[in-house]
Design a protein around this motif. Structure first.
Motif, short mmCIF file in Angstrom:
data_model
loop_
_atom_site.label_atom_id
_atom_site.label_comp_id
_atom_site.label_asym_id
_atom_site.label_seq_id
_atom_site.Cartn_x
_atom_site.Cartn_y
_atom_site.Cartn_z
N VAL A 182 0.82 -1.21 0.00
CA VAL A 182 0.00 0.00 0.00
C VAL A 182 0.85 1.26 0.00
N ALA A 183 0.32 2.29 -0.66
CA ALA A 183 0.98 3.59 -0.71
C ALA A 183 0.60 4.37 0.54
N GLY A 184 1.22 4.00 1.64
CA GLY A 184 0.94 4.66 2.90
C GLY A 184 1.54 3.87 4.05
N PRO A 185 1.40 4.40 5.26
CA PRO A 185 1.98 3.73 6.42
C PRO A 185 1.25 2.44 6.77
N VAL A 186 2.01 1.49 7.31
CA VAL A 186 1.45 0.22 7.77
C VAL A 186 1.89 0.03 9.22
N ARG A 187 0.91 -0.18 10.08
CA ARG A 187 1.19 -0.42 11.50
C ARG A 187 0.35 -1.59 11.98
N ASN A 188 1.01 -2.56 12.62
CA ASN A 188 0.32 -3.72 13.18
C ASN A 188 -0.56 -4.44 12.15
N GLY A 189 -0.06 -4.59 10.93
CA GLY A 189 -0.78 -5.32 9.89
C GLY A 189 -1.91 -4.55 9.24
N VAL A 190 -2.02 -3.26 9.51
CA VAL A 190 -3.07 -2.44 8.93
C VAL A 190 -2.43 -1.29 8.16
N GLY A 191 -2.80 -1.17 6.88
CA GLY A 191 -2.28 -0.09 6.06
C GLY A 191 -3.33 0.97 5.83
N ARG A 192 -2.88 2.21 5.69
CA ARG A 192 -3.78 3.33 5.39
C ARG A 192 -3.21 4.07 4.19
#
Length: 126
Positions: A66-76
């Motif tokens: 994904v074109a964005g941050p990923v934290r704890n298996g979740v991308g935005r």
């Protein structure tokens, strides 16, 4: 599509388009590559359902960059109000294993599988 065992679904999700393909090991089945304009969909799940209507092959794993941050298996996504979680990815694809990674981080492991000239370009020395 080639192969009789489960594929890996690979996706590149940007703000404008999502590109999807089925892979057999590290080999992309080029006949399964599709691009979807994100503006026509409410979520990545909707894009995945559209793709799976055309390619209903068994999927053992799914990986989304994904074109964005990923934290704890979740991308935005930074340019679209979409959140992408590994568990939703598995639910939408039937995969037992799901991964959400940053698109820039996804490029690193791929470099080992690209020939030198493709990376360097035709005018640069190996």
């Amino acid at each position: 599509m080639t192969g009789t065992h489960p594929f890996v679904l690979a996706a590149d999700v940007g703000g404008t388009n999502t590109r999807l393909a089925l892979c057999n090991g590290i080999t992309v089945d080029t006949s399964t590559v599709r691009r979807f304009p994100n503006a026509g969909f409410k979520s990545l799940t909707d894009v995945l359902h559209a793709y799976r209507q055309e390619f209903d092959a068994p999927v053992s794993a799914a990986c989304v960059a994904v074109a964005g941050p990923v934290r704890n298996g979740v991308g935005r996504l930074t340019n679209r109000d979409w959140q992408i979680a590994a568990d939703a990815l598995c639910a939408a694809t039937g995969a037992a294993e799901g991964h959400v990674i940053n698109d820039l981080a996804a490029q690193g492991p791929a470099l080992d599988h690209i020939e030198g000239q493709a990376i360097l370009g035709p005018d640069l020395p190996d």
